[in-house]
Motif scaffolding. Structure first.
Motif, PDB file in Angstrom:
ATOM      1  N   ASP A 572     -10.265  -7.205   9.700  1.00 23.82           N
ATOM      2  CA  ASP A 572     -11.462  -8.140   9.622  1.00 23.82           C
ATOM      3  C   ASP A 572     -12.610  -7.565   8.826  1.00 23.82           C
ATOM      4  N   GLU A 573     -12.942  -6.274   8.731  1.00 21.24           N
ATOM      5  CA  GLU A 573     -13.833  -5.678   7.714  1.00 21.24           C
ATOM      6  C   GLU A 573     -13.477  -5.936   6.398  1.00 21.24           C
ATOM      7  N   PHE A 574     -12.234  -5.818   6.435  1.00 22.35           N
ATOM      8  CA  PHE A 574     -12.041  -6.014   4.682  1.00 22.35           C
ATOM      9  C   PHE A 574     -12.187  -7.615   4.244  1.00 22.35           C
ATOM     10  N   THR A 575     -11.686  -8.440   5.312  1.00 23.23           N
ATOM     11  CA  THR A 575     -11.716  -9.826   5.015  1.00 23.23           C
ATOM     12  C   THR A 575     -13.255 -10.240   4.722  1.00 23.23           C
ATOM     13  N   GLY A 602     -10.049  -3.989  -3.413  1.00 19.78           N
ATOM     14  CA  GLY A 602      -9.056  -2.925  -2.917  1.00 19.78           C
ATOM     15  C   GLY A 602      -9.697  -2.324  -1.608  1.00 19.78           C
ATOM     16  N   ALA A 603      -9.190  -1.728  -0.980  1.00 19.91           N
ATOM     17  CA  ALA A 603      -9.503  -0.888   0.188  1.00 19.91           C
ATOM     18  C   ALA A 603      -9.465   0.577   0.192  1.00 19.91           C
ATOM     19  N   PHE A 617      -2.829  -7.786   6.127  1.00 18.57           N
ATOM     20  CA  PHE A 617      -4.091  -6.824   5.229  1.00 18.57           C
ATOM     21  C   PHE A 617      -3.286  -6.263   3.960  1.00 18.57           C
ATOM     22  N   PHE A 618      -2.121  -5.818   3.942  1.00 19.66           N
ATOM     23  CA  PHE A 618      -1.590  -5.058   2.840  1.00 19.66           C
ATOM     24  C   PHE A 618      -1.128  -6.087   1.731  1.00 19.66           C
ATOM     25  N   GLU A 619      -1.014  -7.356   2.012  1.00 22.52           N
ATOM     26  CA  GLU A 619      -0.518  -8.523   1.306  1.00 22.52           C
ATOM     27  C   GLU A 619      -1.854  -8.982   0.606  1.00 22.52           C
ATOM     28  N   MET A 620      -2.991  -8.964   1.303  1.00 23.48           N
ATOM     29  CA  MET A 620      -4.167  -9.516   0.786  1.00 23.48           C
ATOM     30  C   MET A 620      -4.728  -8.311  -0.070  1.00 23.48           C
ATOM     31  N   ALA A 621      -4.836  -6.980   0.016  1.00 23.04           N
ATOM     32  CA  ALA A 621      -5.381  -6.118  -0.632  1.00 23.04           C
ATOM     33  C   ALA A 621      -4.566  -6.142  -2.174  1.00 23.04           C
ATOM     34  N   ASP A 622      -5.214  -6.138  -2.923  1.00 23.16           N
ATOM     35  CA  ASP A 622      -4.630  -5.968  -4.520  1.00 23.16           C
ATOM     36  C   ASP A 622      -4.236  -4.435  -4.713  1.00 23.16           C
ATOM     37  N   ALA A 668       4.821  -0.598   0.134  1.00 18.43           N
ATOM     38  CA  ALA A 668       6.038  -0.998  -0.546  1.00 18.43           C
ATOM     39  C   ALA A 668       6.497  -2.139   0.021  1.00 18.43           C
ATOM     40  N   GLU A 669       6.535  -2.444   1.145  1.00 14.21           N
ATOM     41  CA  GLU A 669       6.823  -3.842   1.545  1.00 14.21           C
ATOM     42  C   GLU A 669       6.118  -4.882   1.349  1.00 14.21           C
ATOM     43  N   ALA A 670       4.959  -4.764   1.078  1.00 13.62           N
ATOM     44  CA  ALA A 670       3.981  -5.867   0.517  1.00 13.62           C
ATOM     45  C   ALA A 670       3.815  -5.685  -0.893  1.00 13.62           C
ATOM     46  N   ASP A 671       4.496  -4.689  -1.586  1.00 15.42           N
ATOM     47  CA  ASP A 671       4.463  -4.349  -2.919  1.00 15.42           C
ATOM     48  C   ASP A 671       2.851  -4.408  -3.407  1.00 15.42           C
TER      49      ASP A 671
END
Length: 747
Positions: A572-575, A602-603, A617-622, A668-671
């Protein structure tokens, strides 16, 4: 105090001054002083013990004890009453010395015949030089006036020691500031440097500790204090009403400068025969002694303020200090107790190295030193009192070792080391434009860390493919006020211009913990590294973060923009931070400003908790960047500011590498692109292991890119992975030994 006592004190100092002025060898001078003090104070014994090394006191002169004991009797600091005086740095006054706890009987001195004992430390500005002792057969407590008189004499002896009057044929002391000295400190920025000392604050030398006319000295003191108060008032005026915290510091200065107790004590010292500057220094020494024993951080800071005021006053009285007319050497190595980031930036890249008595690996000075790629050693205790301007000095930032006035053999070996490093840099230059591709065909992207415009010229010459981390807090740390949005936009635009078509990842303001802004009120937190810092400050006080985000968007001006938020601990801090950025994008669009052609958000993964964040989170972060310095300290629960534990845990520990591997798999799972950013990325062996665990982006200081690329191009990462897997299977705690053995076989 009665006038007669004051006159006796002045008479003793005058006689002491006369002895100092006489032509004599060092040992003879010490002998005369002990005779003079014993006679003036009507005691049977007066002895001077001086430090032979950091832990050993030696009887160097005596009146009353056995002459055969001189230069024979030695004791450790803390041993016997004399050693206790040295350890505690304060007087011991007793009527029955043999009955005191810790009394040490030394038969060679014959001192068992003496009951009363008064010992005071011989010290200069907190630096212990020895112990001065008087003893009598009678059981008596020495009076307050007698204690004061012997303290004053001890101080004068310390000043004379500094001036070298006890050096010569048959001397008790070797000349100060002439011998080789090695200091073992801590590494804050790696690298090696060879040059000559440049003192940030040249020490003030009091050449006239004793004065004949107290009235003249009082006038000199009062005139200097008046000037000091005027200077502080002017500083307060220039600080302005908007700079509340700076004004509070200056108000504390003004309070001390107007302290009646401080003035009264210095005036009393003058009445007893000291010069104005010696009186100031005597009070300064007392304050420093108190500073060492005060546990309360606030009180220590206030005593530090008083110490700084004393330095300013001494410069006014002596005309010494930064404006001494000394010329900076061509190869300056800065030596200081401590230094602020703005002052360090003023020196810039002229410096070959930096050595500090204080500081920390995360201090403002260390941040700037890393940005400027200048070797920095911290915690080199007492170096600013031992070094003189122009002294030859060697700085080994890799080992945290400093050699002051090195012997020829040491200097020669160090020159060979520098030559080997220069030869290696030439080899690295030959592969500058080649990719970091291993023998197995795996390519690793190597990027550089930066934080100043001065870093950017290193981008093409280092072989870096971009800037993996641009620390934006340096522009805030080096100013006395919050930078304006327009100023930041211009700076960030210049950074992008200098980088050309190479990517720059801007990390938003990472403050708090050990990075406190000059205009930000420090938070009294028991553990600031785990406290209110980085994104937590940004989300709680969003005004500065919004301003910085606007500046970044405007600086891009249609170019691609990469923004990274620091110290994200949960999704939630990242969002929340990302939402702030998107709102600013909408606002800038509404104002008609040109938006970035591409926005990457990114984070920094610096807390173990974020490795276990939801898949979203891993999907949202570029992109995600592992902040290795913080992640390592939190993973091992080992404060990286604590020298006793920071090196206790190996980066190549099996548990830590396994944890990094889990992060690689989740990304890697979220590319999602993943990089490792931190000091360890710039160490070739660690870099090979990170790449073997699946990391394909490493960001480091520019000087590390050549060595890392060179090793990566010479190894097969599949073999490195096998070595790590095999070591893991044996139950080894660290893979370092196995990897080092494998690398030796590759040579």
């Amino acid at each position: 105090m009665a006038e007669t006592s004051e006159s006796e004190s002045r008479k003793l100092l005058s006689r002491l001054q006369a002895v100092m002025a006489e032509a004599a060898a060092g040992q003879e001078r010490l002998d005369r002083i002990t005779h003079l003090i014993a006679d003036s104070m009507k005691t049977e014994v007066c002895s001077i013990y001086l430090l032979r090394d950091a832990e050993t006191l030696e009887l160097c002169a005596t009146q009353g004890l056995s002459p055969e004991a001189v230069h024979v009797t030695r004791m450790r600091i803390g041993e016997g009453l004399v050693g206790r005086v040295a350890r505690q740095a304060r007087p011991i006054n007793t009527a029955n010395a043999p009955a005191e706890k810790g009394f040490r009987y030394m038969p060679e001195t014959g001192e068992e015949a003496y009951s009363s004992f008064l010992g005071v430390p011989i010290q200069r500005l907190g630096e212990l030089l020895g112990v001065l002792v008087v003893q009598s057969k009678d059981e008596r407590q020495y009076s307050e006036d007698e204690v004061y008189a012997i303290e004053v004499v001890a101080m004068v002896i310390a000043e004379m020691t500094e001036l070298g009057v006890f050096v010569g044929e048959g001397a008790a002391l070797s000349a100060r500031h002439t011998n080789q000295v090695m200091f073992k400190g801590g590494t804050a920025q790696e690298g090696a440097a060879m040059g000559h000392v440049w003192l940030h604050e040249p020490r003030v030398v009091v050449t006239n500790p004793v004065a004949d006319d107290p009235a003249v000295e009082r006038v000199r003191l009062n005139e200097a204090v008046d000037q000091l108060r005027t200077d502080i008032d002017q500083m307060l005026t220039h600080a302005g009403k908007g700079d509340k915290d700076q004004a509070e510091v200056l108000e504390a200065y003004r309070m001390f400068a107007r302290s009646r107790g401080w003035m009264r004590r210095m005036e009393e010292d003058i009445e007893r025969g000291l010069s104005a500057e010696a009186a100031v220094e005597k009070e300064q020494s007392s304050a420093r002694a108190r500073m060492e024993t005060v546990p309360d951080a606030y009180l220590r800071e206030r005593l530090h303020d008083l110490d700084d005021l004393s330095n300013r006053l001494l410069r006014l009285l002596t005309g010494q200090g930064n404006n001494t007319g000394a010329e900076m050497p061509m190869d300056p190595v800065l030596v200081a107790r401590n230094i602020g980031p703005a002052e360090l930036l003023d020196y810039g890249r002229r410096l070959k190295g930096i050595v500090l008595e204080e500081g920390s690996v995360g201090s403002h000075a260390a941040i700037v030193a890393r940005a400027l790629a200048i070797p920095l050693v911290i915690h080199a205790k007492r170096i600013s009192t031992e070094a003189l301007n122009g002294d030859p000095i060697l700085v080994d930032g890799d080992q945290g070792i400093v050699h002051l006035r090195p012997e020829d053999t040491v200097a020669s070996a160090f020159r060979d080391k520098l030559a080997m490093q220069a030869e290696a840099q030439e080899r690295y230059a030959s592969i500058r434009d080649k990719p970091a591709t291993s023998l197995c065909g795996t390519t690793v992207s190597l990027q550089m860390n930066a934080g100043l415009m001065a870093d950017l010229p290193s981008l093409p010459s280092s072989g870096a493919e971009g800037v993996g981390l641009f620390r934006t807090e340096l522009q805030f740390l080096t100013r006395a006020r919050v930078p304006r949005r327009g100023e930041l936009a211009q700076l960030y635009a210049r950074v992008m211009d200098a980088a050309g078509d190479k990517r720059v990842i801007f990390r938003t303001l990472d403050i708090g913990s050990d990075k406190v802004l000059p205009y930000m009120k420090p938070q009294d937190e028991p553990n600031p590294a785990l406290g209110w810092r980085a994104i937590r400050v940004g989300l709680d006080k969003p005004g500065v973060m919004r301003m910085q985000l606007q500046a970044l968007i405007r600086a891009a001006n249609g170019r691609p923009l990469s923004v990274m938020f620091p110290f994200i601990a949960q999704f939630d801090e990242f969002t929340a931070a990302r939402d702030h950025l998107m709102r600013e994008m909408d606002r800038e669009a509404a104002l008609g400003h040109v938006l970035p052609s591409d926005l990457q958000v990114g984070a920094m993964l610096e807390t173990p908790s974020l490795a276990f964040a939801p898949h979203q989170f891993f999907e949202m972060a570029d992109f995600i960047s592992i902040g290795g310095n913080d992640l390592k300290q939190f993973f091992f629960a080992a404060d990286r500011e604590n020298e006793r534990v920071r090196r206790r845990y190996d980066t190549l520990n099996i548990s830590y590498l396994t944890f990094l591997e889990q992060i690689v798999h989740r990304c890697a799972e979220a590319d999602t692109p993943l990089s490792f950013c931190g000091e360890d990325a710039g160490r070739p062996v660690e870099a090979v292991c990170f790449a073997a665990m699946g990391l394909r982006n490493l960001s480091m200081r520019p000087a590390s890119i050549g060595p890392v690329k060179s090793l990566l191009r010479r190894v097969d990462l599949r073999e490195a992975r096998s070595v790590i897997t095999e070591a893991r299977g044996t139950g080894a705690q660290s893979v370092r030994g196995a990897v080092m053995d494998w690398l030796k076989r590759q040579a």
